[in-house]
Motif scaffolding. Structure first.
Motif, PDB file in Angstrom:
ATOM      1  N   ASN A  52       0.783  -1.267   0.205  1.00 31.43           N
ATOM      2  CA  ASN A  52      -0.048  -0.075  -0.117  1.00 31.43           C
ATOM      3  C   ASN A  52       0.831   1.248   0.073  1.00 31.43           C
ATOM      4  OD1 ASN A  52      -2.544  -1.343  -0.138  1.00 31.43           O
ATOM      5  ND2 ASN A  52      -2.510  -1.476   2.220  1.00 31.43           N
ATOM      6  N   ALA A  53       2.028   1.065   0.672  1.00 30.51           N
ATOM      7  CA  ALA A  53       2.834   2.159   0.810  1.00 30.51           C
ATOM      8  C   ALA A  53       3.390   2.734  -0.658  1.00 30.51           C
ATOM      9  CB  ALA A  53       4.087   2.012   1.881  1.00 30.51           C
ATOM     10  N   GLU A 103       0.728   4.183  -2.717  1.00 33.34           N
ATOM     11  CA  GLU A 103       0.967   5.720  -2.445  1.00 33.34           C
ATOM     12  C   GLU A 103       1.912   6.337  -2.960  1.00 33.34           C
ATOM     13  OE1 GLU A 103      -1.718   7.141  -1.340  1.00 33.34           O
ATOM     14  OE2 GLU A 103      -2.964   5.270  -1.290  1.00 33.34           O
ATOM     15  N   LYS A 104       3.074   5.898  -2.954  1.00 37.49           N
ATOM     16  CA  LYS A 104       4.303   6.440  -3.427  1.00 37.49           C
ATOM     17  C   LYS A 104       4.154   6.465  -4.821  1.00 37.49           C
ATOM     18  CE  LYS A 104       9.384   5.907  -3.389  1.00 37.49           C
ATOM     19  NZ  LYS A 104      10.529   4.988  -2.986  1.00 37.49           N
ATOM     20  N   LYS A 115       1.571   6.590  -6.786  1.00 35.97           N
ATOM     21  CA  LYS A 115       0.577   7.649  -7.135  1.00 35.97           C
ATOM     22  C   LYS A 115       1.047   9.057  -6.719  1.00 35.97           C
ATOM     23  CE  LYS A 115      -3.603   4.789  -5.865  1.00 35.97           C
ATOM     24  NZ  LYS A 115      -4.678   4.583  -5.190  1.00 35.97           N
ATOM     25  N   LYS A 116       1.904   9.221  -5.760  1.00 30.05           N
ATOM     26  CA  LYS A 116       2.512  10.560  -5.598  1.00 30.05           C
ATOM     27  C   LYS A 116       3.451  10.745  -6.815  1.00 30.05           C
ATOM     28  CE  LYS A 116       5.159  13.315  -2.246  1.00 30.05           C
ATOM     29  NZ  LYS A 116       5.580  13.300  -0.908  1.00 30.05           N
ATOM     30  N   LYS A 135       1.587  11.681  -9.869  1.00 25.87           N
ATOM     31  CA  LYS A 135       0.996  13.098  -9.687  1.00 25.87           C
ATOM     32  C   LYS A 135       2.156  14.122 -10.105  1.00 25.87           C
ATOM     33  CE  LYS A 135      -1.412  16.191  -6.766  1.00 25.87           C
ATOM     34  NZ  LYS A 135      -2.119  16.204  -5.266  1.00 25.87           N
TER      35      LYS A 135
END
Length: 410
Positions: free
Chosen positions: A152-153, A156-157, A159-160, A163
């Motif tokens: 999950n981390a 998120e990483k 996805k960041k 972005k």
């Protein structure tokens, strides 16, 4: 009293209009003075040529920057695709691990509070086995939690990161747009230099050839240009359409689209458009020929004198080839060239790949008052003397309306 003032103002206004109408008429000067003006124009054009080189260099640098930005944007897209694939792979790994753990200790039942967990532990054969089973269950549960947390981390990483890359792509796109606008502005500037001035070397060549042409016809330096050379111009009684048959494709005046701006002539064409002969519009003398210009192709300019004494210059652009020479006397029956402007190499008779200012085979027909190079010396002045050819040459109204001969009225 008020009436007199109105009459007086009206009279002054009329005088101003008449003065303006005649401001483009031939100034009182000698052929020698004109030659000096032409030399000054040549000097100015040479200076302009240096400006053109500078602008082209600036455009090249900006073009390189634009190419770099575009390459960076493409790489950014590739990075986004790679990250997306990594995220999908991680999701799949998580799903597989979850299934694997569930198969070993029935994780779903464990998390819901059922007795499976205790049953697994208390079915041990001995105390050692009990301790082992407890430790294994705890390790598997912790591993499962840690694994999911890590995945999950990572998601998120990623996805960041995605972005951030998207923001970078937006920034790069904005930079590209700014550079392209700057490039366009420089292109317009270069267009004003090249198009308005004709091609620099061609402009100089034309002016020199035109002076030589009238010197050969015994124009003297101290002779008034209002009479110089005009006696050798054959009289013209009417202007004919340059094509035996055809139609208009683009009008004189301001236009929009790919070649937006002021359009100094009437575009005419015909179908089929191979081996199309372009005729002189009337009797006159070929004052100059420009060969393979990058914006206009090969084009011929002709000086005319009407029986009433009025003089004109006609220009025939986008020719595949010229069939006359500078100084030739032409009539309405003289074929001055073959229509060009085509982009299909399979039609070699009109194929002109060097001519970038055309979207298809046609002839750009221009008429201007006065004798270009005699009555005025600059290309800008020539453009200011152009007028709608329909004024004195009869064409069917509108576009794509055919004529089938060179003189019939419509």
């Amino acid at each position: 009293m008020k009436v007199r003032k109105v009459v007086l103002v009206s009279l002054v206004f009329c005088i101003m209009i008449i003065t303006t109408m005649h401001s483009n008429s031939i100034e009182a000067k000698t052929f020698g003075e004109l030659k000096k003006e032409l030399q000054d124009e040549i000097n100015r054009l040479n200076e302009n040529k240096e400006q053109q080189k500078l602008t082209e260099s600036e455009m090249k640098n900006i073009n390189n920057k634009v190419a770099t930005i575009q390459a960076n944007i493409k790489q950014t897209y590739r990075d986004i695709d790679n990250l997306t694939a990594e995220i999908e792979a991680l999701d799949k790994q998580i799903e597989e691990k979850e299934k694997q753990i569930k198969d070993i200790i029935n994780f779903t039942q464990l998390s819901s509070g059922n007795s499976t967990y205790l049953e697994y532990i208390f079915n041990a054969d001995d105390f050692t086995d009990f301790i082992y089973r407890s430790a294994v269950s705890e390790q598997l549960a912790n591993y499962n939690d840690t694994l999911i947390d890590e995945f999950n981390a990572n998601i998120e990483k990623n996805k960041k990161k995605q972005k951030e890359i998207e923001q970078k792509r937006t920034s790069l796109t904005k930079q590209q747009q700014n550079l392209e606008q700057e490039y366009k502005n420089l292109g317009n500037q270069l267009g004003e230099i090249v198009d308005v001035e004709m091609d620099i070397k061609d402009q100089i060549s034309y002016l020199k050839d035109m002076v030589k042409l009238y010197e050969d016809r015994e124009c003297k330096d101290d002779e008034d240009i209002k009479t110089c050379g005009r006696s050798v111009l054959p009289s013209n009684t009417a202007f004919y359409r340059p094509l035996v048959k055809g139609y208009a494709t683009s009008e004189f005046g301001y236009r929009t689209g790919q070649f937006s701006g002021f359009h100094s002539g009437l575009d005419i064409s015909v179908s089929p458009n191979t081996d199309v002969k372009v005729y002189a519009s009337g009797t006159g003398i070929v004052s100059g020929i420009i060969y393979k210009s990058k914006c206009g192709g090969t084009y011929v300019l002709v000086h005319h004198k009407m029986t009433n004494g009025n003089t004109y210059t006609t220009m025939y652009m986008h020719l595949a080839k010229a069939l006359v020479s500078k100084g030739d006397t032409v009539t309405k029956d003289t074929v001055i060239g073959i229509m060009g402007g085509g982009h299909n190499p399979n039609t070699p008779s009109n194929y002109t790949p060097w001519d970038t200012c055309t979207t298809g085979a046609h002839n750009h027909f221009t008429i201007a008052t006065g004798l270009y190079g005699i009555d005025y010396s600059s290309w800008a002045s020539f453009m200011s003397h152009t007028f709608n050819p329909r004024t004195i040459v009869n064409f069917p109204s509108g576009r794509y309306n055919w004529w089938t001969d060179r003189l019939s009225k419509y």
